[in-house]
Design a protein around this motif. Sequence first.
Motif, PDB file in Angstrom:
ATOM      1  N   ILE A  37      40.515  48.236  29.945  1.00  0.00           N
ATOM      2  CA  ILE A  37      41.145  48.169  31.255  1.00  0.00           C
ATOM      3  C   ILE A  37      40.834  46.809  31.883  1.00  0.00           C
ATOM      4  O   ILE A  37      39.701  46.321  31.792  1.00  0.00           O
ATOM      5  N   THR A  38      41.850  46.190  32.484  1.00  0.00           N
ATOM      6  CA  THR A  38      41.705  44.913  33.170  1.00  0.00           C
ATOM      7  C   THR A  38      42.129  45.082  34.617  1.00  0.00           C
ATOM      8  O   THR A  38      43.213  45.615  34.887  1.00  0.00           O
ATOM      9  N   SER A  66      34.294  49.788  40.014  1.00  0.00           N
ATOM     10  CA  SER A  66      33.372  50.249  38.968  1.00  0.00           C
ATOM     11  C   SER A  66      33.825  51.597  38.419  1.00  0.00           C
ATOM     12  O   SER A  66      33.750  51.852  37.209  1.00  0.00           O
ATOM     13  N   MET A  67      34.302  52.463  39.316  1.00  0.00           N
ATOM     14  CA  MET A  67      34.827  53.753  38.867  1.00  0.00           C
ATOM     15  C   MET A  67      36.070  53.563  37.989  1.00  0.00           C
ATOM     16  O   MET A  67      36.247  54.262  36.983  1.00  0.00           O
ATOM     17  N   LEU A  68      36.930  52.626  38.373  1.00  0.00           N
ATOM     18  CA  LEU A  68      38.105  52.354  37.536  1.00  0.00           C
ATOM     19  C   LEU A  68      37.699  51.784  36.182  1.00  0.00           C
ATOM     20  O   LEU A  68      38.285  52.135  35.150  1.00  0.00           O
ATOM     21  N   LEU A  69      36.707  50.905  36.175  1.00  0.00           N
ATOM     22  CA  LEU A  69      36.233  50.349  34.909  1.00  0.00           C
ATOM     23  C   LEU A  69      35.650  51.432  34.005  1.00  0.00           C
ATOM     24  O   LEU A  69      35.715  51.332  32.774  1.00  0.00           O
ATOM     25  N   ALA A  70      35.078  52.477  34.623  1.00  0.00           N
ATOM     26  CA  ALA A  70      34.521  53.581  33.828  1.00  0.00           C
ATOM     27  C   ALA A  70      35.611  54.330  33.063  1.00  0.00           C
ATOM     28  O   ALA A  70      35.305  55.059  32.114  1.00  0.00           O
ATOM     29  N   THR A  80      34.251  38.853  32.949  1.00  0.00           N
ATOM     30  CA  THR A  80      34.727  38.472  34.269  1.00  0.00           C
ATOM     31  C   THR A  80      35.322  37.070  34.234  1.00  0.00           C
ATOM     32  O   THR A  80      34.862  36.199  33.503  1.00  0.00           O
ATOM     33  N   GLY A  81      36.368  36.882  35.042  1.00  0.00           N
ATOM     34  CA  GLY A  81      37.004  35.582  35.190  1.00  0.00           C
ATOM     35  C   GLY A  81      37.239  35.296  36.655  1.00  0.00           C
ATOM     36  O   GLY A  81      36.857  36.083  37.529  1.00  0.00           O
ATOM     37  N   PRO A  82      37.865  34.177  36.991  1.00  0.00           N
ATOM     38  CA  PRO A  82      38.084  33.811  38.393  1.00  0.00           C
ATOM     39  C   PRO A  82      38.902  34.848  39.163  1.00  0.00           C
ATOM     40  O   PRO A  82      38.701  35.036  40.360  1.00  0.00           O
ATOM     41  N   ASP A  83      39.822  35.531  38.483  1.00  0.00           N
ATOM     42  CA  ASP A  83      40.678  36.471  39.186  1.00  0.00           C
ATOM     43  C   ASP A  83      40.875  37.773  38.414  1.00  0.00           C
ATOM     44  O   ASP A  83      41.889  38.442  38.547  1.00  0.00           O
ATOM     45  N   TYR A  84      39.900  38.149  37.585  1.00  0.00           N
ATOM     46  CA  TYR A  84      40.023  39.418  36.863  1.00  0.00           C
ATOM     47  C   TYR A  84      38.639  39.882  36.418  1.00  0.00           C
ATOM     48  O   TYR A  84      37.668  39.115  36.379  1.00  0.00           O
ATOM     49  N   ILE A  85      38.576  41.159  36.059  1.00  0.00           N
ATOM     50  CA  ILE A  85      37.409  41.724  35.384  1.00  0.00           C
ATOM     51  C   ILE A  85      37.928  42.713  34.359  1.00  0.00           C
ATOM     52  O   ILE A  85      38.883  43.454  34.624  1.00  0.00           O
ATOM     53  N   ARG A  86      37.320  42.691  33.160  1.00  0.00           N
ATOM     54  CA  ARG A  86      37.832  43.500  32.057  1.00  0.00           C
ATOM     55  C   ARG A  86      36.696  44.320  31.462  1.00  0.00           C
ATOM     56  O   ARG A  86      35.571  43.813  31.280  1.00  0.00           O
ATOM     57  N   ALA A  87      36.995  45.582  31.143  1.00  0.00           N
ATOM     58  CA  ALA A  87      36.028  46.472  30.503  1.00  0.00           C
ATOM     59  C   ALA A  87      36.567  46.894  29.144  1.00  0.00           C
ATOM     60  O   ALA A  87      37.706  47.367  29.043  1.00  0.00           O
ATOM     61  N   THR A  88      35.739  46.741  28.118  1.00  0.00           N
ATOM     62  CA  THR A  88      36.109  47.119  26.759  1.00  0.00           C
ATOM     63  C   THR A  88      35.034  48.050  26.205  1.00  0.00           C
ATOM     64  O   THR A  88      33.856  47.671  26.165  1.00  0.00           O
ATOM     65  N   ALA A  99      45.691  49.690  26.162  1.00  0.00           N
ATOM     66  CA  ALA A  99      45.020  49.029  27.281  1.00  0.00           C
ATOM     67  C   ALA A  99      45.935  49.005  28.499  1.00  0.00           C
ATOM     68  O   ALA A  99      47.169  48.982  28.360  1.00  0.00           O
ATOM     69  N   ILE A 100      45.336  49.013  29.675  1.00  0.00           N
ATOM     70  CA  ILE A 100      46.129  48.937  30.898  1.00  0.00           C
ATOM     71  C   ILE A 100      45.595  47.811  31.782  1.00  0.00           C
ATOM     72  O   ILE A 100      44.443  47.390  31.664  1.00  0.00           O
ATOM     73  N   THR A 101      46.474  47.343  32.658  1.00  0.00           N
ATOM     74  CA  THR A 101      46.141  46.278  33.593  1.00  0.00           C
ATOM     75  C   THR A 101      46.705  46.647  34.962  1.00  0.00           C
ATOM     76  O   THR A 101      47.853  47.101  35.051  1.00  0.00           O
TER      77      THR A 101
END
Length: 557
Positions: A364-365, A351-355, A392-400, A120-122
């Motif tokens: 990816i976070t 959205s492209m990064l989440l893809a 989604t959180g207050p200061d992040y979004i994560r895709a799994t 995983a990456i952040t």
Amino acid sequence: MSNYTPSGPRTDDSESLFSLEERLLREERRLADAVLRRTRIFAEIAARRKDGKRRDTGQDFEKAIWKVWESVLQSEEAGHSRHWRQLVSQCNNLGQAYSEQKFSRKGKTWLLRPLAPAKAITLAGPADIFSTKIISFWAAVTNAPARIRPVVLNDDLIELIKSLNQTGAGLAWENETISHTPRRTPELSLEQKTIHVGQSTFTLALMVALAMARPGIAKFSGSGALNMFSIKPWQAVLPHLGARLHQLNPHAPGLPVRLESSGQPSQVQIDADTPMDLILALLAAAPFFPQGLDLTWLDHPIAAPELETLFLLYSTFNVPFTRLPNGFRVSPAMPRLPEQPRIPLDYFLNSMLLAWSRMTRQQITLHGNWPEGSSAGDHLDLLRSCGVQIETGPDYIRATPESWPESPVLDIQGQEQALPLAILLALCAPKGCTVSCQFEITNLDFITEMARWAGRDCLPEQGEVRFAPAPHPTDRGDGIFEAPDSRWGMALAMLSFRFPGPRLTNPGELTALWPGFWPIHQSVLSLAKQRTEDPSSRLSESPSNESSRTGKRRVKI
């Protein structure tokens, strides 16, 4: 009357009209070929001069060009010198625009063969570019102290900052931060100034809209494409706002221009020909108009993702506005900016990064505040429909990534801005995918070539495009792509994680939008070590282990 023609003396009057037309068509082909060669040569000269390899000035060279034309034109044409000069000037402007497009943004062909890390990456997600422009504009006009970070500092944003500073603003930029230091005089001044706006039509529109808030005269100059830019649609709108735009160079259709304003814009009715950049700029500047602005339409409602962003900014910074049945009403009120305004994430870029998680099967976070609004949510729905879990959180979004649904249908309705993401996801669906839309798909040739590279058959039909694994994906083409724009360039870059090896001829288009993308693509999303195997081998890999038997799934956004 002159007997001169491009191919020799004029024939007698007995030559038939059909024969004349045929001869003209032959000349047109030769003329088009000559103009294309001239444009390329002029562009090469302009690029080298910009790099400092030529010491003579551009004006001296253009005078030399005109002397060549004068030597060729016969004396009978002396009375039409002005028209010939306009033609030569237009050809020169075309060469200059070609130079800026092809040389500054094209450069060398890039081989896209990334190797994603098996973990995983952040990383920090890129901030919304449009919001950054509007907040920087508002900070300068309201004379408010501001420190805006992090931001995506691209050329268009820097040109906007420079344009505002020419009117007295105290904007500065460094790394990923824009700051504004309040000035002693409360108002910006454009009176009797010539403001250089670079080559962005939106920057020009913002500065024109700002100038209309006060009575007076202002001039605007630009570079590149703005010198070839047609101002006629603008000239049709501005008189309804008590302003007139006059062209200053008779040899070019665009800049420089002079704006004469009464300082009393209050209402305007737009139509389908009104440029969207001008509409957005008028709405962004409307809080500073003495009476605000009523912007309405008659038969053609306007729709753009930036409108939704702008209305969210109104609400965030206390600008009163009302949605009318046929338009919008913005009240005169200074936006109330905090000293450190928060910029939401850019939903398309992120959205492209989440893809990436779907391409690589890794989590990816992205750090940042995911924006509100239906357009941002629609992009997430596309990812969810392809088996990506979003948190989604207050200061992040994560895709799994999870299991692929079988044969998903991605319905993007009329949202053309979502098409690159939808196509990217559809090309990676193991058992095929359908992209449904309510508009005519442009760039179909590029999409077809992407599908060919991914080993997919592209089957366009009325209102949709179906993708299916090719039975025998042996011919993938040469793998050389010229992206229609930065969005499609990013789609190809992300596709290379699943199908490595394409070559992108214009990576600079994406750099111009997001200068930090390629370093992230090469060193964060990818391992430093490049792939060594034949990229075509990826086509033989079976993606069946990603499939599930969840049935056909349709997501409507």
